[in-house]
Each structure stands twice: as C-alpha cells, then as structure tokens.
Design a protein around this motif. Structure first.
Motif, PDB file in Angstrom:
ATOM      1  N   VAL A 314      59.469  32.493  32.312  1.00  0.00           N
ATOM      2  CA  VAL A 314      58.213  33.118  32.728  1.00  0.00           C
ATOM      3  C   VAL A 314      58.415  34.626  32.863  1.00  0.00           C
ATOM      4  O   VAL A 314      57.653  35.422  32.316  1.00  0.00           O
ATOM      5  CB  VAL A 314      57.701  32.519  34.056  1.00  0.00           C
ATOM      6  CG1 VAL A 314      56.553  33.360  34.614  1.00  0.00           C
ATOM      7  CG2 VAL A 314      57.234  31.083  33.849  1.00  0.00           C
ATOM      8  N   VAL A 370      50.960  34.436  31.256  1.00  0.00           N
ATOM      9  CA  VAL A 370      51.387  34.283  32.655  1.00  0.00           C
ATOM     10  C   VAL A 370      51.037  35.509  33.494  1.00  0.00           C
ATOM     11  O   VAL A 370      51.048  35.437  34.724  1.00  0.00           O
ATOM     12  CB  VAL A 370      52.896  33.978  32.776  1.00  0.00           C
ATOM     13  CG1 VAL A 370      53.241  32.689  32.044  1.00  0.00           C
ATOM     14  CG2 VAL A 370      53.762  35.126  32.286  1.00  0.00           C
ATOM     15  N   TYR A 379      52.041  31.457  37.974  1.00  0.00           N
ATOM     16  CA  TYR A 379      53.242  31.506  37.151  1.00  0.00           C
ATOM     17  C   TYR A 379      54.154  32.683  37.525  1.00  0.00           C
ATOM     18  O   TYR A 379      55.263  32.485  38.010  1.00  0.00           O
ATOM     19  CB  TYR A 379      52.873  31.596  35.657  1.00  0.00           C
ATOM     20  CG  TYR A 379      52.276  30.318  35.129  1.00  0.00           C
ATOM     21  CD1 TYR A 379      53.086  29.233  34.795  1.00  0.00           C
ATOM     22  CD2 TYR A 379      50.898  30.184  34.965  1.00  0.00           C
ATOM     23  CE1 TYR A 379      52.546  28.052  34.305  1.00  0.00           C
ATOM     24  CE2 TYR A 379      50.339  29.008  34.471  1.00  0.00           C
ATOM     25  CZ  TYR A 379      51.172  27.951  34.145  1.00  0.00           C
ATOM     26  OH  TYR A 379      50.636  26.788  33.673  1.00  0.00           O
TER      27      TYR A 379
END
Length: 494
Positions: A314, A370, A379
């Motif tokens: 992420v 994200v 996220y």
C-alpha cells in the motif's frame, strides 16, 4: 587469475603496492563486459570515461594517501543520475535523458577515485523482483541449475548489479533497496549486499520510487568489500532532507570476527508455512554457525510481521504514484505524438501509456486508488499505522538486548525467467516476504551467501541490525561469511 576476478580489498592492496595499475584492472573488466552481452547486465557502457578515470586514479595512487576505492572499477545502477550519461531508470519514459548533474553517491565514489564502467540493468523504476520489467530486456543470472540451460532471474530490482558482480564484470556495483532490491538479488547470485539504515546514504540524484523506503547500498563479492564500499557512499548530505547528520564510522575496522556474547535473535514469525526444507535447513545451519562463534541465540517475536507485505504494497505504490506524477511529457523524457485537437489531458494519457510499462502502470493505479478521498483512511493511513507497529516490534527486541536478527533472505533460490509470469502479481510480490520489514522500519540489513541448494544454486541468509549500527552488523555478517566458507562461482556459459 584475471584481474577482474579480484575483490575490492585485493585490488586495493595490489594497486597500493603498485603491483597492478587501475588501467590494467579497468581493461580487464571492460573486456569481460564486452564478452558478456548475453547477461544483459550493462545497458550503457562507458569505456572512455572509465579509462580516463583509471588514468587519473593511477596518477593519484603514485602519491601516498589515496582513498580505498581509488582505481577500483564499479558498475552503477541505472537509477543513479550520472552527468552526461543516459540515466533512465530502465524506463521508456526517460529514454534519451542525460542529466546535467551527478548524484551525491556517484559524486562521492568519483571523489574517492572509483572508476565507472557503465550503467547497469534493473527493473523499471526499481519496481520488480526479477529484472523482467526493464525496457532494456531481462538481465540474466550467471548461475544455472545443474544440467539445465534454463535462464534464471538474477533477482530485482538491482538485477543487473547482482549479475555483473557475480560474473566478475566489475569489482562492485551500486544498488538500491526499497523492499529487498539489494538483498534478494544478492542472495540469488551468491554475493553480498547491504541496505544501510534509512538516511545513512544520500538519495539525492537517485530516481525516486518510494521516498520513505528507498536506500542505496553496495553489492560486492565479500563482506569486507561491502564495508569499504559503504564507507565511501555514506555521509550527511544537505541536499537530501532525510539524510542523517551522523558520523560515519570505519566499517572495515569493525570487522574483528569476534561476536562472543553477542545476542542473535531468531524471529519465530519468519518460520512460515510452506517454507522449503532447504531454506529451513540453511537457516538452522546459520544459527549453529553463529552459536559456534560464541553468540547467544535467542528466540524472539516480531508479532506484526504478517502484516508487512500488505502494508508495504500500500505504502510503496502510494509514494510511487506521487513521485511518478512528474513524468507527464512536459519538461523532459518521452512525449507522445499528439493528434490534431488533442489537449494537455490527452498528452498526459498518451505519454504515460507509451512510457510506463505494465508493472509501473499497475503500481501507479494502486497508489492513486489508496490515496483517493474515499479510501485514504481505509488503506494508506491504516498501512502507516501498521508500519509504526512493525517498527516498534524491532525497537522492543533491540531494547531487550538483541544485537542482530538472523533470518532467511529469500523464500527460494533463483527461479527461471518467465516462471513467475502469472495473472496474479501477488506471487511475485511474495519474494519480498523476508525483506520488506527492514525497509518499513528503516533498519540496516545484509544478505550473505551461505550455501548451495540441491540444484547447485546459491542461497543466502539475512542479518538485520540496530539503527546506525552497520559496523557491528557487518562484523556479524563477516563471522557468518567465514563460517560458511562460500567460495562457489558460476560456470561460465555466456
């Protein structure tokens, strides 16, 4: 013995005794490079620059006080900006880009008298674990499985650096490590690679992937070479706001070979389901080597390790999507040809579609997703909190007296080029399972070759150290290297 097979330490000593010249050493490497196009390691050769630097180094070596790297031929990963030499991060979007400036790392190396042989292959923008995303084509591992001609990956993203060092095309090479891109290729090719503490080496002039994770480091034939090389690369740089203003110790002097009483942590979370028996056996053997050297072995827990890969995938794409927004066809690099009536939006879209490869496009899209308004907290912010927990796990362990942590470097030996090609990119991302925690926590980590698998391929172990404690970490690696006695070299087929 041809000169290009020397280690940095051996060459340094021979140069200082005037037994060899830097020009002869450089010519030996240039000859090996020209004979090794099949490895795809060097993508921009710079023989004229190399010989000019070698002649200057020989003049410098004639007087006392020359630095340790003076006259040593090196390869430079294509991620480092080198003045007047193509520096395109293995991406079509930077095709033809020749910087008007020098990165801080290469400036320091050249100031120390090092010789640049050329630029080395890598995954595009350092995004990859197999050097299969490069616009130049694949770099190839000089090792082969016994009885097989299947081309193997040298690992990534510093695959060209690993291949060049393992094949004796250069005496050492620069690499960068965002989630394991020095340590994983080092393990795949039977060499040493160290990722220093975040902030130890300047990032200025290195094409950015994920700015809070990227760190440059050396890839070498031995731990001693890594210590010599890292010494020259390190130091505070006011041009990099994340560069630490901390004194650089003498890393080579730290290689005492004495680790009696030092505590080596063995994290239980790294004993993962499905770990190959050969990796498990190698780790056990490494533990015994450290115990035999007088270290105290202690089982430890790093409980948030299981969240490291998802957190990394992420954070890294989020930072990549921000960093790569600058490649828009306006200022430099590739610009797509536009149809009549196309505006700036079409220019952005066409330029990026043509310039970025599929893996870079994938990560940019993940990162943009994200960071978007509806998903930022779900996220990105959550991943940042997990990162803090992972860092705290290490801080707790080190506060309890652990000096370094011993783990596997990779979940397997080198795999075949194309073997990981899959509709599910997560399979490739799992190659980073043992390495990403070190980047998330900003710690130093080193990969050392320890043995061969049943097919004759190198396997490595990883040591993780305390922040700013590269000296002791390298000493632990030095003990492991001597105990393992790894001297195997790939049989020349290229």
């Amino acid at each position: 013995m041809t000169l290009n097979t020397l280690t940095i330490a051996e060459a340094r000593d021979a140069l200082r005794k005037r037994e060899i010249t830097s020009v002869d050493l450089t010519m030996s490497c240039l000859t090996a490079i020209d004979a090794a196009d099949g490895l795809g390691a060097f993508v921009h050769k710079t023989p004229e620059i190399a010989l000019e630097q070698a002649r200057a180094a020989d003049a410098r070596l004639a007087a006392p006080g020359a630095p340790a790297l003076c006259g040593i031929p090196l390869g430079i990963k294509d991620l480092f900006c080198t003045k007047g030499v193509p520096s395109q991060a293995a991406s079509n979007i930077l095709r033809g880009f020749k910087p008007e400036y020098e990165s801080t790392v290469t400036t320091r190396l050249f100031d120390a008298g090092a010789v640049m042989l050329g630029k080395l292959n890598m995954d595009e923008f350092a995004m990859g674990s197999s050097n299969e995303t490069s616009c130049y084509g694949n770099a190839v591992n000089p090792w082969r499985r016994q009885g097989s001609n299947v081309a193997l990956t040298p690992g990534g993203s510093s695959g060209g650096s690993a291949s060049a060092v393992a094949a004796d095309l250069c005496l050492g090479a620069t690499g960068t490590d965002t989630g394991g891109s020095i340590r994983q290729p080092a393990a795949f090719t039977g060499i040493t690679g160290i990722k220093p503490t975040y902030g130890r080496v300047s990032r200025w002039g290195i094409v950015a992937f994920a700015s809070s994770l990227d760190q440059a480091g050396p890839m070498t034939k031995s731990v001693r070479d890594a210590a010599i090389f890292l010494q020259a690369m390190s130091g505070h740089d006011p041009k990099d706001s994340t560069s630490a203003d901390i004194a650089v110790p003498d890393f080579e002097a730290a290689l005492t070979g004495d680790i009696r009483g030092k505590v080596i942590g063995i994290p239980r979370e790294y004993r993962m389901d499905g770990m190959p028996a050969e990796i498990e056996a190698l780790w056990t053997r490494g533990i015994e080597m450290m115990r035999d050297a007088g270290a105290v072995i202690r089982d430890i827990s790093l409980p948030h390790t299981k969240y490291a890969l998802p957190a990394y995938y992420v954070i890294a794409p989020a930072e990549a999507s921000s960093n790569l927004a600058r490649y828009d066809g306006v200022k430099y690099g590739h610009r797509a040809k536009l149809a009549q009536g196309d505006g700036i939006t079409e220019m952005y879209e066409k330029t990026r579609a043509e310039g970025f490869g599929p893996e870079v496009q994938r990560r940019v899209m993940i990162g943009t997703y994200v960071l978007s308004a509806g998903f930022y907290d779900a996220y990105y912010n959550r991943a940042r909190k997990v990162r803090a927990l992972i860092k705290r796990d290490f801080e707790t362990v080190f506060a309890e007296g652990v000096d370094s942590i011993l783990t596997p470097a990779t979940p397997s030996a080198a795999f075949g080029l194309g073997e990981m090609a899959s509709a599910d990119p997560v399979e490739m991302y799992l190659n980073d399972v043992f390495t990403v925690t070190v980047n998330l926590a900003g710690l130093p980590g080193v990969a050392v070759p320890v043995g061969l698998d049943g097919q004759g391929l190198p396997l490595g172990l990883q040591l993780i150290g305390r922040p700013w404690d590269e000296g002791n970490l390298l000493n632990h690696a030095y003990v492991l290297e001597r105990a393992a006695g790894f001297v195997a070299k790939p049989e020349k087929w290229w």
